[in-house]
Write a protein that holds these residues in place. Structure first.
Motif, PDB file in Angstrom:
ATOM      1  N   THR A   5      54.572  27.923   4.944  1.00  0.00           N
ATOM      2  CA  THR A   5      55.865  27.495   4.430  1.00  0.00           C
ATOM      3  C   THR A   5      56.962  27.815   5.433  1.00  0.00           C
ATOM      4  OG1 THR A   5      55.162  27.780   2.152  1.00  0.00           O
ATOM      5  CG2 THR A   5      57.530  27.825   2.568  1.00  0.00           C
ATOM      6  N   THR A   6      56.898  28.996   6.050  1.00  0.00           N
ATOM      7  CA  THR A   6      57.949  29.394   6.984  1.00  0.00           C
ATOM      8  C   THR A   6      57.964  28.492   8.215  1.00  0.00           C
ATOM      9  OG1 THR A   6      56.436  31.049   7.899  1.00  0.00           O
ATOM     10  CG2 THR A   6      58.003  31.795   6.262  1.00  0.00           C
ATOM     11  N   VAL A   7      56.799  28.078   8.696  1.00  0.00           N
ATOM     12  CA  VAL A   7      56.723  27.192   9.859  1.00  0.00           C
ATOM     13  C   VAL A   7      57.275  25.815   9.499  1.00  0.00           C
ATOM     14  CG1 VAL A   7      55.156  26.058  11.475  1.00  0.00           C
ATOM     15  CG2 VAL A   7      54.788  28.431  10.843  1.00  0.00           C
ATOM     16  N   GLY A   8      56.861  25.288   8.355  1.00  0.00           N
ATOM     17  CA  GLY A   8      57.356  23.985   7.912  1.00  0.00           C
ATOM     18  C   GLY A   8      58.847  24.004   7.665  1.00  0.00           C
ATOM     19  N   LEU A   9      59.335  25.098   7.118  1.00  0.00           N
ATOM     20  CA  LEU A   9      60.765  25.255   6.858  1.00  0.00           C
ATOM     21  C   LEU A   9      61.548  25.234   8.166  1.00  0.00           C
ATOM     22  CD1 LEU A   9      62.740  25.857   4.494  1.00  0.00           C
ATOM     23  CD2 LEU A   9      62.441  28.239   5.032  1.00  0.00           C
ATOM     24  N   THR A  10      61.050  25.925   9.158  1.00  0.00           N
ATOM     25  CA  THR A  10      61.708  25.954  10.464  1.00  0.00           C
ATOM     26  C   THR A  10      61.726  24.568  11.096  1.00  0.00           C
ATOM     27  OG1 THR A  10      60.944  28.210  10.781  1.00  0.00           O
ATOM     28  CG2 THR A  10      61.679  27.045  12.735  1.00  0.00           C
ATOM     29  N   HIS A  11      60.615  23.841  11.021  1.00  0.00           N
ATOM     30  CA  HIS A  11      60.548  22.501  11.600  1.00  0.00           C
ATOM     31  C   HIS A  11      61.509  21.546  10.892  1.00  0.00           C
ATOM     32  CE1 HIS A  11      57.441  23.486  14.356  1.00  0.00           C
ATOM     33  NE2 HIS A  11      56.495  23.630  13.446  1.00  0.00           N
ATOM     34  N   ARG A  12      61.560  21.613   9.549  1.00  0.00           N
ATOM     35  CA  ARG A  12      62.450  20.713   8.810  1.00  0.00           C
ATOM     36  C   ARG A  12      63.914  21.036   9.056  1.00  0.00           C
ATOM     37  NH1 ARG A  12      59.667  20.942   3.055  1.00  0.00           N
ATOM     38  NH2 ARG A  12      58.922  22.872   3.931  1.00  0.00           N
ATOM     39  N   LEU A  13      64.249  22.324   9.144  1.00  0.00           N
ATOM     40  CA  LEU A  13      65.635  22.694   9.441  1.00  0.00           C
ATOM     41  C   LEU A  13      66.027  22.256  10.852  1.00  0.00           C
ATOM     42  CD1 LEU A  13      65.940  26.232   7.835  1.00  0.00           C
ATOM     43  CD2 LEU A  13      67.121  24.158   7.144  1.00  0.00           C
ATOM     44  N   ARG A  14      65.127  22.429  11.815  1.00  0.00           N
ATOM     45  CA  ARG A  14      65.412  21.990  13.178  1.00  0.00           C
ATOM     46  C   ARG A  14      65.598  20.487  13.241  1.00  0.00           C
ATOM     47  NH1 ARG A  14      60.790  22.997  16.150  1.00  0.00           N
ATOM     48  NH2 ARG A  14      60.198  20.877  15.693  1.00  0.00           N
ATOM     49  N   ALA A  15      64.749  19.738  12.551  1.00  0.00           N
ATOM     50  CA  ALA A  15      64.853  18.278  12.558  1.00  0.00           C
ATOM     51  C   ALA A  15      66.159  17.819  11.921  1.00  0.00           C
ATOM     52  CB  ALA A  15      63.658  17.657  11.836  1.00  0.00           C
ATOM     53  N   SER A  16      66.557  18.441  10.816  1.00  0.00           N
ATOM     54  CA  SER A  16      67.815  18.034  10.176  1.00  0.00           C
ATOM     55  C   SER A  16      69.016  18.423  11.030  1.00  0.00           C
ATOM     56  CB  SER A  16      67.924  18.630   8.772  1.00  0.00           C
ATOM     57  OG  SER A  16      67.985  20.035   8.834  1.00  0.00           O
ATOM     58  N   LEU A  17      68.950  19.555  11.716  1.00  0.00           N
ATOM     59  CA  LEU A  17      70.041  19.947  12.605  1.00  0.00           C
ATOM     60  C   LEU A  17      70.146  18.987  13.784  1.00  0.00           C
ATOM     61  CD1 LEU A  17      72.236  21.969  13.437  1.00  0.00           C
ATOM     62  CD2 LEU A  17      70.459  23.251  14.630  1.00  0.00           C
ATOM     63  N   ARG A  18      69.014  18.611  14.364  1.00  0.00           N
ATOM     64  CA  ARG A  18      69.037  17.673  15.487  1.00  0.00           C
ATOM     65  C   ARG A  18      69.554  16.311  15.037  1.00  0.00           C
ATOM     66  NH1 ARG A  18      66.459  18.807  20.186  1.00  0.00           N
ATOM     67  NH2 ARG A  18      66.010  16.596  20.518  1.00  0.00           N
ATOM     68  N   ALA A  19      69.191  15.879  13.833  1.00  0.00           N
ATOM     69  CA  ALA A  19      69.692  14.606  13.315  1.00  0.00           C
ATOM     70  C   ALA A  19      71.200  14.671  13.092  1.00  0.00           C
ATOM     71  CB  ALA A  19      68.975  14.243  12.015  1.00  0.00           C
ATOM     72  N   ALA A  20      71.690  15.809  12.601  1.00  0.00           N
ATOM     73  CA  ALA A  20      73.132  15.967  12.393  1.00  0.00           C
ATOM     74  C   ALA A  20      73.891  15.963  13.715  1.00  0.00           C
ATOM     75  CB  ALA A  20      73.414  17.266  11.627  1.00  0.00           C
ATOM     76  N   LEU A  21      73.245  16.390  14.783  1.00  0.00           N
ATOM     77  CA  LEU A  21      73.873  16.390  16.104  1.00  0.00           C
ATOM     78  C   LEU A  21      73.706  15.059  16.832  1.00  0.00           C
ATOM     79  CD1 LEU A  21      72.830  19.944  17.354  1.00  0.00           C
ATOM     80  CD2 LEU A  21      75.091  19.200  16.582  1.00  0.00           C
ATOM     81  N   GLY A  22      73.040  14.093  16.181  1.00  0.00           N
ATOM     82  CA  GLY A  22      72.857  12.780  16.779  1.00  0.00           C
ATOM     83  C   GLY A  22      71.678  12.704  17.728  1.00  0.00           C
ATOM     84  N   ARG A  23      70.768  13.616  17.649  1.00  0.00           N
ATOM     85  CA  ARG A  23      69.583  13.608  18.506  1.00  0.00           C
ATOM     86  C   ARG A  23      68.381  13.137  17.711  1.00  0.00           C
ATOM     87  NH1 ARG A  23      69.978  19.564  21.272  1.00  0.00           N
ATOM     88  NH2 ARG A  23      71.963  19.267  22.339  1.00  0.00           N
ATOM     89  N   ARG A  24      67.281  12.874  18.438  1.00  0.00           N
ATOM     90  CA  ARG A  24      66.030  12.552  17.758  1.00  0.00           C
ATOM     91  C   ARG A  24      65.534  13.789  17.030  1.00  0.00           C
ATOM     92  NH1 ARG A  24      62.394  10.205  22.332  1.00  0.00           N
ATOM     93  NH2 ARG A  24      60.862  10.988  20.851  1.00  0.00           N
ATOM     94  N   ALA A  25      64.775  13.572  15.948  1.00  0.00           N
ATOM     95  CA  ALA A  25      64.310  14.700  15.130  1.00  0.00           C
ATOM     96  C   ALA A  25      63.390  15.633  15.908  1.00  0.00           C
ATOM     97  CB  ALA A  25      63.603  14.192  13.881  1.00  0.00           C
ATOM     98  N   GLN A  26      62.550  15.056  16.768  1.00  0.00           N
ATOM     99  CA  GLN A  26      61.635  15.870  17.563  1.00  0.00           C
ATOM    100  C   GLN A  26      62.113  15.911  19.009  1.00  0.00           C
ATOM    101  OE1 GLN A  26      59.093  17.662  16.420  1.00  0.00           O
ATOM    102  NE2 GLN A  26      59.641  16.965  14.372  1.00  0.00           N
ATOM    103  N   PRO A  27      62.061  17.061  19.652  1.00  0.00           N
ATOM    104  CA  PRO A  27      62.443  17.129  21.060  1.00  0.00           C
ATOM    105  C   PRO A  27      61.534  16.248  21.906  1.00  0.00           C
ATOM    106  CG  PRO A  27      62.101  19.330  20.147  1.00  0.00           C
ATOM    107  CD  PRO A  27      61.678  18.352  19.112  1.00  0.00           C
TER     108      PRO A  27
END
Length: 154
Positions: free
Chosen positions: A98-120
């Motif tokens: 859960t902690t790994v998935g949570l980190t990935h989803r938070l990173r993806a939503s932050l990158r989307a909010a910054l106008g970047r692709r969800a995955q680096p």
């Protein structure tokens, strides 16, 4: 006298009424982002476990407090849920990733909010060097530098 109903009525610890007092505690806006990303409580799924007695928000607050202050599990302040409960959630969420998935989803939503692709699109992979290998290389280089060079006569 009728008892209140619903999932929040089952929380008997009173941790929902605890005021925000630590800098590591979640704000309402942070909790609104984090709450939907957590897995459903086990009593709402088909596993048939008993209802939770502590607020998940307070569990997360306790984990953030632990990480922020670097304390021992048993040194958890008394206004958080018991340390064994917090530790149990931590182990359960770590085991089922859960902690790994949570980190990935938070990173993806932050990158989307910054106008970047969800995955680096690029990453840096560094090969770890064994201490034994690096010690051998240092020793060999040191021995080469210390050996006297044979003079060539002309």
């Amino acid at each position: 006298m009728s008892r209140p109903r619903g999932p929040r009525a089952r929380l008997v610890c009173g941790c929902l009424t605890r005021p925000r007092r630590y800098p590591s505690d979640l704000t309402d806006a942070q909790w609104a982002v984090l709450e939907p990303l957590l897995p459903a409580p086990s009593w709402q799924r088909s596993t048939g476990r008993r209802p939770e007695q502590h607020s998940r928000r307070q569990i997360i607050n306790a984990l953030f407090y632990l990480v922020d202050n670097g304390i021992k599990w048993r040194a958890m302040p008394a206004d958080f849920p018991p340390w064994r409960t917090v530790y149990g959630y931590f182990i359960r969420w770590s085991d089922n990733l859960t902690t790994v998935g949570l980190t990935h989803r938070l990173r993806a939503s932050l990158r989307a909010a910054l106008g970047r692709r969800a995955q680096p699109s690029a990453g840096c992979i560094r090969r770890p060097v064994s201490p034994r290998v690096s010690r051998r290389r240092r020793t060999a280089r040191h021995q080469r530098l210390r050996q006297p060079q044979a003079r060539q006569r002309s």
